[in-house]
Scaffold this motif. Sequence first.
Motif, PDB file in Angstrom:
ATOM      1  N   VAL A 197       0.864  -1.180   0.000  1.00 51.47           N
ATOM      2  CA  VAL A 197       0.000   0.000   0.000  1.00 51.47           C
ATOM      3  C   VAL A 197       0.902   1.231   0.000  1.00 51.47           C
ATOM      4  N   PHE A 198       0.699   2.125  -0.956  1.00 54.53           N
ATOM      5  CA  PHE A 198       1.464   3.368  -1.026  1.00 54.53           C
ATOM      6  C   PHE A 198       0.646   4.493  -0.401  1.00 54.53           C
ATOM      7  N   GLU A 199       1.238   5.190   0.543  1.00 57.59           N
ATOM      8  CA  GLU A 199       0.567   6.302   1.215  1.00 57.59           C
ATOM      9  C   GLU A 199       1.471   7.526   1.187  1.00 57.59           C
ATOM     10  N   ARG A 200       0.947   8.638   0.701  1.00 57.52           N
ATOM     11  CA  ARG A 200       1.762   9.840   0.541  1.00 57.52           C
ATOM     12  C   ARG A 200       2.114  10.512   1.863  1.00 57.52           C
ATOM     13  N   ALA A 201       1.302  10.301   2.900  1.00 60.22           N
ATOM     14  CA  ALA A 201       1.565  10.917   4.202  1.00 60.22           C
ATOM     15  C   ALA A 201       2.358   9.958   5.088  1.00 60.22           C
ATOM     16  N   HIS A 202       2.648  10.408   6.300  1.00 61.49           N
ATOM     17  CA  HIS A 202       3.420   9.582   7.230  1.00 61.49           C
ATOM     18  C   HIS A 202       2.523   8.716   8.109  1.00 61.49           C
ATOM     19  N   VAL A 203       1.206   8.887   7.983  1.00 63.06           N
ATOM     20  CA  VAL A 203       0.245   8.077   8.724  1.00 63.06           C
ATOM     21  C   VAL A 203      -0.908   7.725   7.794  1.00 63.06           C
ATOM     22  N   PRO A 204      -1.664   6.666   8.095  1.00 66.41           N
ATOM     23  CA  PRO A 204      -2.834   6.359   7.262  1.00 66.41           C
ATOM     24  C   PRO A 204      -3.968   7.344   7.540  1.00 66.41           C
ATOM     25  N   GLY A 205      -4.923   7.404   6.605  1.00 69.20           N
ATOM     26  CA  GLY A 205      -6.090   8.255   6.798  1.00 69.20           C
ATOM     27  C   GLY A 205      -5.779   9.728   6.832  1.00 69.20           C
ATOM     28  N   SER A 206      -4.838  10.168   5.986  1.00 62.60           N
ATOM     29  CA  SER A 206      -4.413  11.572   6.032  1.00 62.60           C
ATOM     30  C   SER A 206      -5.551  12.528   5.670  1.00 62.60           C
ATOM     31  N   PHE A 207      -6.530  12.074   4.899  1.00 60.23           N
ATOM     32  CA  PHE A 207      -7.667  12.943   4.561  1.00 60.23           C
ATOM     33  C   PHE A 207      -8.395  13.369   5.831  1.00 60.23           C
ATOM     34  N   PHE A 208      -8.557  12.427   6.767  1.00 56.31           N
ATOM     35  CA  PHE A 208      -9.290  12.739   7.994  1.00 56.31           C
ATOM     36  C   PHE A 208      -8.476  13.602   8.942  1.00 56.31           C
ATOM     37  N   ALA A 209      -7.186  13.726   8.688  1.00 56.27           N
ATOM     38  CA  ALA A 209      -6.391  14.655   9.487  1.00 56.27           C
ATOM     39  C   ALA A 209      -6.738  16.106   9.151  1.00 56.27           C
ATOM     40  N   LEU A 210      -7.359  16.314   7.997  1.00 53.64           N
ATOM     41  CA  LEU A 210      -7.716  17.665   7.558  1.00 53.64           C
ATOM     42  C   LEU A 210      -9.221  17.897   7.509  1.00 53.64           C
ATOM     43  N   TYR A 211      -9.966  16.867   7.163  1.00 55.70           N
ATOM     44  CA  TYR A 211     -11.395  17.026   6.921  1.00 55.70           C
ATOM     45  C   TYR A 211     -12.194  16.001   7.717  1.00 55.70           C
ATOM     46  N   PRO A 212     -13.426  16.361   8.077  1.00 56.59           N
ATOM     47  CA  PRO A 212     -14.059  17.668   7.873  1.00 56.59           C
ATOM     48  C   PRO A 212     -13.368  18.759   8.685  1.00 56.59           C
ATOM     49  N   ARG A 213     -13.444  19.980   8.186  1.00 56.68           N
ATOM     50  CA  ARG A 213     -12.682  21.072   8.787  1.00 56.68           C
ATOM     51  C   ARG A 213     -13.085  21.325  10.233  1.00 56.68           C
ATOM     52  N   HIS A 214     -14.344  21.089  10.546  1.00 61.70           N
ATOM     53  CA  HIS A 214     -14.826  21.384  11.892  1.00 61.70           C
ATOM     54  C   HIS A 214     -14.865  20.136  12.755  1.00 61.70           C
ATOM     55  N   ARG A 215     -14.253  19.046  12.240  1.00 61.81           N
ATOM     56  CA  ARG A 215     -13.828  17.855  12.959  1.00 61.81           C
ATOM     57  C   ARG A 215     -14.937  16.913  13.391  1.00 61.81           C
ATOM     58  N   LYS A 216     -16.187  17.199  13.157  1.00 62.86           N
ATOM     59  CA  LYS A 216     -17.238  16.279  13.560  1.00 62.86           C
ATOM     60  C   LYS A 216     -17.659  15.435  12.365  1.00 62.86           C
ATOM     61  N   LEU A 217     -17.502  14.115  12.488  1.00 65.21           N
ATOM     62  CA  LEU A 217     -17.926  13.209  11.433  1.00 65.21           C
ATOM     63  C   LEU A 217     -19.445  13.098  11.423  1.00 65.21           C
ATOM     64  N   ILE A 218     -19.994  12.754  10.277  1.00 65.76           N
ATOM     65  CA  ILE A 218     -21.442  12.549  10.180  1.00 65.76           C
ATOM     66  C   ILE A 218     -21.777  11.070  10.055  1.00 65.76           C
ATOM     67  N   SER A 219     -20.797  10.205  10.292  1.00 71.72           N
ATOM     68  CA  SER A 219     -21.019   8.763  10.294  1.00 71.72           C
ATOM     69  C   SER A 219     -21.293   8.323  11.726  1.00 71.72           C
ATOM     70  N   ILE A 220     -22.413   7.647  11.940  1.00 72.52           N
ATOM     71  CA  ILE A 220     -22.878   7.380  13.298  1.00 72.52           C
ATOM     72  C   ILE A 220     -22.065   6.272  13.957  1.00 72.52           C
ATOM     73  N   ASN A 221     -21.962   6.377  15.265  1.00 67.98           N
ATOM     74  CA  ASN A 221     -21.239   5.410  16.084  1.00 67.98           C
ATOM     75  C   ASN A 221     -22.196   4.918  17.172  1.00 67.98           C
ATOM     76  N   LYS A 222     -23.107   4.035  16.781  1.00 67.94           N
ATOM     77  CA  LYS A 222     -24.120   3.538  17.715  1.00 67.94           C
ATOM     78  C   LYS A 222     -23.528   2.375  18.501  1.00 67.94           C
ATOM     79  N   ARG A 223     -23.248   2.614  19.763  1.00 66.46           N
ATOM     80  CA  ARG A 223     -22.537   1.638  20.582  1.00 66.46           C
ATOM     81  C   ARG A 223     -23.457   0.582  21.177  1.00 66.46           C
TER      82      ARG A 223
END
Length: 735
Positions: free
Chosen positions: A108-134
């Motif tokens: 797997v080639f990853e341009r950043a130094h950690v996985p999931g680099s998109f989520f390090a920036l977005y969403p800008r206001h940091r709250k995901l809209i994917s539910i976490n029903k425990r």
Amino acid sequence: MHCPSLEVWSGRALWCSLGVYSGAAGQDLPDRFAVAQRPRLGLAVAGMARIPFQCVWRLLLTFALCVGSSWADETSVLPYHDYCVIGAGPSGLQMAYFLQQAGRDYVVFERAHVPGSFFALYPRHRKLISINKRYTGKSNSEFNLRHDWNSLISHDSQLFFRHYSSDFFPNADTMVRYLKDFASKLELQVQYNTAITHVKLERNSQAWNGHYFILTDQDKQLYRCSVMLAATGTWVPNVVNFPGSEYVEGYESVSTNPGDFAGQAVLILGRGNSAFETAENILGVTNFIHMVSRSRVRLSWATHYVGDLRAINNGLLDTYQLKSLDGLLEGDLEDLAIVKDKKGKLHITLRFYLENNNSSAGAKSITLPQDELDNFAPRAPYDRVIRCLGWKFDFSIFNRSLRLMPGKGNKKKYPLIKPSYEARATRGFFVLGTASHSVDFRKSAGGFIHGFRYTTRAVHRLLEHRHHAVPWPSPVFPITQLTNSIIKRVNEASGLYQMFSVLADIVLLSENATEFEYLEEYPVGILAELESCTGRKAHGGLFVVVMEYGKNFSGPDKDVFYYNRAVGEAQHAWQSNFLHPVIYYYRRLPTVLEMGLRPLDWPLPHPDAIHHIVEDFLTDWTAPNAHILPLRRFLENCLGTDLRSFYAESCFMFALTHQKLPPFCQQGYMRRQGLMSNERLRYHAVEAGLLEDYTAVDSPDEQLGGTVGSRDQLLKDHMIPSNPLQHLVNTKDEF
């Protein structure tokens, strides 16, 4: 082949390479070469004696062979992997997990130094809209994944997202931490700080697909692979160019500090979740917020599409409808223009007004719409204009040899791919994750983690069969288990539930319909190619189990809360509106032509029979009369047999009175598989005093785990003799 270095291609060394001269270093060319032997066929070279044409021809041929050989030598030593995955986001890591579990050669080639680099920036206001029903009230992990939109699939129960966050809408930083743990704890083969900048094809008849993929990174390092999987997501901002667009701030760079917007008038371009997320952040500090877009607002609870506007971000709809200064407008952004006045205020006008004036003259000298229509809606000047138009796939890294094309219409931000998630023009090139959403855009959840974790698994299973001759997993069951198998899956399976109308369970019947194979979560779009894609055969017909919404229920112009919107009677199940199971029956596998001619809003062509299981308020399809009985009768009608279970006495009567026994009696009673052949049941019967204990064992553990000899003797003593039973079988045929 040995090829001399570049400096060798001159003077004496050139002749040596042609085998003409072998003098010592530093010696001049022999005099015999100073005079051209064949003047009309010779060639004068600056700084050299006249060279015979034949020698020049040999020189060029040798040079060409050396260049070709050098390129072949260079590519033959490239780092090679069977599978190359570009991007270590959720879909890239999910594919890496499946490849690693199968023992495949991948990277797997990853341009950043950690996985999931998109989520390090977005969403800008940091709250995901994917539910976490425990909490769901159930312990079944497969069922719970229906309501866990962030977890990836793995064998590690600690890698469920509920262990990382207690928030219903988690913080994006938690997703970065989760993906980092997923990659490290499972020891996935990720090569970080490697940005793939170019991908091209290298034709080779020995390769799996007739070509290799040659990848180039930011350091000009080359890599070669047989199969390429693009899991890069959509991360290039959508930009609309119009006069004055240089005054527009992008979602990717605008300030997230609400204080920076205090007392300002703001115009937001766009009407998706990023636009409303931005508005929600500054709603309480601005003078007013206006939002403009070409299309009307689509609410996810009305369309049943998770990518539409989620309720968590729609506070501006309240302030608009309750007349608190904020508002929504419709208009084509390409027709707009922005003019900046001397005070720095931004005025909205139309492009044709600007084109008819000198745009450099300033706002006062330009005709604005309010000059002709004094109640023009956006006539008030704005302090800031923010672009929130979403993202698109990065096509720039793919060479034209791959012939990767964008989709059409509202799918143009995604690459054009087949329902198998393979590029239409390039075999062996698959698109995963958000970028694969063109298959089910605005229909299902394939652009989101809770959807593409299952489509990624489907792609892996397709690759396993294509390149490693591993058939699609398909356990075999007796036909008497058909009703129970379907009921179990529609009540538990998360892949069917989330990828409704896209992934389906396939039931393949044997020729005599005495047993069936059960294939889980197969892409319905390639149903016609099932046999070649899975290694399984549809000998006796098939059932296709999918989940569907009502065809006339969802939509931006529909009232999804109307009275009597739910259907409760089994006889009206076909009118169900909410998500419910649908079973298609085909006597033979549909053809490619039939798939192409299917109705536009149907996932499959017209079947030989179809059954809807009535919708259920609890999404619990276990009611004996409303759900199970109608399903069993439908299956029986299709198969022409009785799928009920019977006591031994009933099977005995069937043997005496019927030409054909129900499958349950054929597979159980008539094969002498009665109550006494079950050791555990025998033990409970002894404990209850219903049977005498003939064994000499002392403890329950010894009774359950006794020697093979004593158990076989016990079964033999309590079985019905074979000869009388055979006599009944032969006798019943005479009635």
